[in-house]
Write a protein that holds these residues in place. Structure first.
Motif, PDB file in Angstrom:
ATOM      1  N   ALA A   1       0.833  -1.200   0.000  1.00  0.00           N
ATOM      2  CA  ALA A   1       0.000   0.000   0.000  1.00  0.00           C
ATOM      3  C   ALA A   1       0.873   1.258   0.000  1.00  0.00           C
ATOM      4  O   ALA A   1       0.588   2.229  -0.713  1.00  0.00           O
ATOM      5  CB  ALA A   1      -0.928   0.004   1.212  1.00  0.00           C
ATOM      6  N   ASN A   2       1.956   1.224   0.762  1.00  0.00           N
ATOM      7  CA  ASN A   2       2.870   2.367   0.795  1.00  0.00           C
ATOM      8  C   ASN A   2       3.501   2.612  -0.573  1.00  0.00           C
ATOM      9  O   ASN A   2       3.769   3.760  -0.953  1.00  0.00           O
ATOM     10  CB  ASN A   2       3.968   2.146   1.833  1.00  0.00           C
ATOM     11  N   ALA A   3       3.745   1.531  -1.321  1.00  0.00           N
ATOM     12  CA  ALA A   3       4.312   1.678  -2.664  1.00  0.00           C
ATOM     13  C   ALA A   3       3.340   2.432  -3.575  1.00  0.00           C
ATOM     14  O   ALA A   3       3.755   3.254  -4.395  1.00  0.00           O
ATOM     15  CB  ALA A   3       4.642   0.309  -3.250  1.00  0.00           C
ATOM     16  N   LEU A   4       2.043   2.166  -3.422  1.00  0.00           N
ATOM     17  CA  LEU A   4       1.039   2.904  -4.194  1.00  0.00           C
ATOM     18  C   LEU A   4       0.998   4.362  -3.765  1.00  0.00           C
ATOM     19  O   LEU A   4       0.912   5.269  -4.610  1.00  0.00           O
ATOM     20  CB  LEU A   4      -0.341   2.271  -4.013  1.00  0.00           C
ATOM     21  N   PHE A   5       1.053   4.613  -2.467  1.00  0.00           N
ATOM     22  CA  PHE A   5       1.040   5.992  -1.971  1.00  0.00           C
ATOM     23  C   PHE A   5       2.254   6.760  -2.508  1.00  0.00           C
ATOM     24  O   PHE A   5       2.140   7.917  -2.917  1.00  0.00           O
ATOM     25  CB  PHE A   5       1.031   6.014  -0.447  1.00  0.00           C
ATOM     26  N   ASP A   6       3.421   6.106  -2.510  1.00  0.00           N
ATOM     27  CA  ASP A   6       4.627   6.755  -3.020  1.00  0.00           C
ATOM     28  C   ASP A   6       4.515   7.034  -4.513  1.00  0.00           C
ATOM     29  O   ASP A   6       5.004   8.064  -5.000  1.00  0.00           O
ATOM     30  CB  ASP A   6       5.855   5.881  -2.745  1.00  0.00           C
ATOM     31  N   ALA A   7       3.880   6.123  -5.243  1.00  0.00           N
ATOM     32  CA  ALA A   7       3.734   6.302  -6.689  1.00  0.00           C
ATOM     33  C   ALA A   7       2.881   7.530  -6.995  1.00  0.00           C
ATOM     34  O   ALA A   7       3.150   8.266  -7.954  1.00  0.00           O
ATOM     35  CB  ALA A   7       3.118   5.057  -7.320  1.00  0.00           C
ATOM     36  N   ILE A   8       1.851   7.764  -6.192  1.00  0.00           N
ATOM     37  CA  ILE A   8       1.026   8.963  -6.369  1.00  0.00           C
ATOM     38  C   ILE A   8       1.854  10.216  -6.152  1.00  0.00           C
ATOM     39  O   ILE A   8       1.778  11.178  -6.921  1.00  0.00           O
ATOM     40  CB  ILE A   8      -0.176   8.927  -5.404  1.00  0.00           C
ATOM     41  N   ARG A   9       2.675  10.198  -5.122  1.00  0.00           N
ATOM     42  CA  ARG A   9       3.503  11.375  -4.821  1.00  0.00           C
ATOM     43  C   ARG A   9       4.550  11.598  -5.896  1.00  0.00           C
ATOM     44  O   ARG A   9       4.855  12.737  -6.254  1.00  0.00           O
ATOM     45  CB  ARG A   9       4.182  11.169  -3.458  1.00  0.00           C
ATOM     46  N   GLN A  10       5.111  10.514  -6.420  1.00  0.00           N
ATOM     47  CA  GLN A  10       6.181  10.636  -7.408  1.00  0.00           C
ATOM     48  C   GLN A  10       5.673  11.053  -8.783  1.00  0.00           C
ATOM     49  O   GLN A  10       6.464  11.498  -9.621  1.00  0.00           O
ATOM     50  CB  GLN A  10       6.930   9.311  -7.527  1.00  0.00           C
TER      51      GLN A  10
ATOM     52  N   TRP B   1       4.223  13.602  -9.637  1.00  0.00           N
ATOM     53  CA  TRP B   1       4.439  15.033  -9.863  1.00  0.00           C
ATOM     54  C   TRP B   1       5.791  15.317 -10.507  1.00  0.00           C
ATOM     55  O   TRP B   1       6.025  16.414 -11.025  1.00  0.00           O
ATOM     56  CB  TRP B   1       4.331  15.798  -8.543  1.00  0.00           C
ATOM     57  N   LEU B   2       6.707  14.326 -10.525  1.00  0.00           N
ATOM     58  CA  LEU B   2       8.013  14.536 -11.142  1.00  0.00           C
ATOM     59  C   LEU B   2       7.899  14.893 -12.615  1.00  0.00           C
ATOM     60  O   LEU B   2       8.739  15.620 -13.156  1.00  0.00           O
ATOM     61  CB  LEU B   2       8.883  13.285 -10.979  1.00  0.00           C
ATOM     62  N   ILE B   3       6.858  14.392 -13.276  1.00  0.00           N
ATOM     63  CA  ILE B   3       6.708  14.720 -14.695  1.00  0.00           C
ATOM     64  C   ILE B   3       6.317  16.183 -14.865  1.00  0.00           C
ATOM     65  O   ILE B   3       6.669  16.822 -15.862  1.00  0.00           O
ATOM     66  CB  ILE B   3       5.696  13.775 -15.377  1.00  0.00           C
ATOM     67  N   GLU B   4       5.624  16.752 -13.883  1.00  0.00           N
ATOM     68  CA  GLU B   4       5.325  18.184 -13.934  1.00  0.00           C
ATOM     69  C   GLU B   4       6.592  19.005 -13.704  1.00  0.00           C
ATOM     70  O   GLU B   4       6.750  20.092 -14.268  1.00  0.00           O
ATOM     71  CB  GLU B   4       4.273  18.538 -12.886  1.00  0.00           C
TER      72      GLU B   4
END
Length: 355
Positions: A272-281, A283-286
């Motif tokens: 679940a934490n891996a999914l949460f981190d993926a959401i946060r990451q 924004w790197l494309i922005e």
């Protein structure tokens, strides 16, 4: 007259690394002023550089799609179905290509590796005639990314895209908004009445004149409760992300909640934490888009030829990848350093197998 296409493109890449983007004339002046050093670095016989009038005519003859494919194949990542990585996918308008009295111009779709912030693929479409969604699906297919882990915005939440990712054994994390009204209402109600299977609250972060705190809640979605069009998507989780913003004095500024859906197999808090981190990451494309606009002045380069806009966009992606390999050095500082010491730039490009 004949001009060497590799020399011209190499000269443009070096000009971009020195911060000369924004005007084709500025890029050309840099190419001309440093042409003897470029010939020396590449071992080519010095000749007259291409003229300003001939430059756009030559660039218009470049096969932009073939060049982009060569760049990302040569400098890209080796991907396998067994080793999955997270990639962010998003589109961007090339505003310098918008003609007078038109609202849209050329646009590109980029794929960014979460871990390295490297652009691993890019495709283009004409905003007045074509759409981002089929272009994205074609890009993911051509680059062999359907079996990877993909984060996308809400525009791409449609059965054709998610079914393709699910069918290839990939994982998706896609934003959920009102463009899918029934699914959005169902997931919103689920997050209000059900107990979250997994939760996490991150520490408050200070930056940009404010304090921000994020919390995540993950809810299981039963496939039988979804409409028929979503039955093959593997959609099994909805994630609610609450973001609180405070002033530096501690006064509450705003509170927003965003929703995401995923087909990931989550069986413990670590996953679940891996999914949460993926959401946060995601924004790197922005951040990458911001660098293209602000650091490299992409939107200021106006051209009426879509081929040139696409070509320069591919070269900018290459430059961002190259400069990003020297972390944690500031990209603006790198560009200013290369502008002051051109010999250092040619050495760097030789080491990166550009020259």
């Amino acid at each position: 007259k004949k001009h060497s296409m590799p020399m011209v493109i190499s000269g443009l890449v070096l000009a971009l690394c020195c911060g000369r983007d924004g005007k084709l004339s500025s890029l050309h002046r840099h190419l001309v002023n440093h042409y003897p050093q470029l010939c020396l670095a590449t071992g080519q016989q010095p000749d007259r550089p291409i003229s300003r009038a001939q430059l756009p005519l030559l660039l218009a003859k470049v096969n932009g799609n073939l060049l982009a494919d060569l760049l990302f194949t040569w400098f890209g990542l080796v991907l396998t179905p067994a080793h999955k990585r997270w990639f962010a996918v998003d589109g961007k308008e090339l505003r310098g290509s918008i003609k007078p009295a038109h609202k849209r111009g050329e646009a590109c779709v980029s794929v960014l590796d979460h871990a390295s912030s490297q652009v691993v693929g890019q495709a283009y479409y004409q905003g007045n005639k074509e759409s981002e969604r089929p272009t994205t699906r074609q890009l993911l297919n051509d680059r062999g990314l359907y079996h990877q882990q993909l984060s996308l915005d809400a525009l791409h939440l449609n059965p054709l895209t998610v079914n393709a990712i699910q069918g290839a054994g990939g994982v998706y994390m896609i934003g959920l908004k009102g463009n899918q009204a029934k699914l959005y209402q169902h997931c919103l109600a689920l997050s209000l009445v059900e107990k979250a299977a997994y939760e996490r609250s991150d520490e408050a972060q200070r930056g940009h004149g404010r304090i921000e705190q994020r919390s995540y809640r993950c809810f299981r979605v039963d496939s039988w409760a979804l409409a028929q069009r979503w039955q093959a998507s593997g959609l099994s989780w909805v994630i609610a992300v609450k973001r609180l913003e405070y002033t530096l004095a501690g006064e509450k500024m705003s509170e927003t909640t965003s929703y995401f859906v995923s087909n990931a197999q989550v069986v413990d808090q670590k996953q679940a934490n891996a999914l949460f981190d993926a959401i946060r990451q995601h924004w790197l494309i922005e951040v990458m888009h911001h660098r293209r606009d602000v650091t490299l002045s992409e939107d200021k380069l106006r051209t009426g030829d879509g081929v040139i806009s696409r070509l320069m966009s591919s070269l900018r992606a290459l430059v961002i990848n190259l400069l990003g390999k020297t972390k944690p050095v500031n990209m603006t500082a790198q560009i200013e350093g290369f502008a002051d010491k051109f010999h250092t730039l040619t050495q760097f490009m030789t080491q990166q197998m550009i020259l």
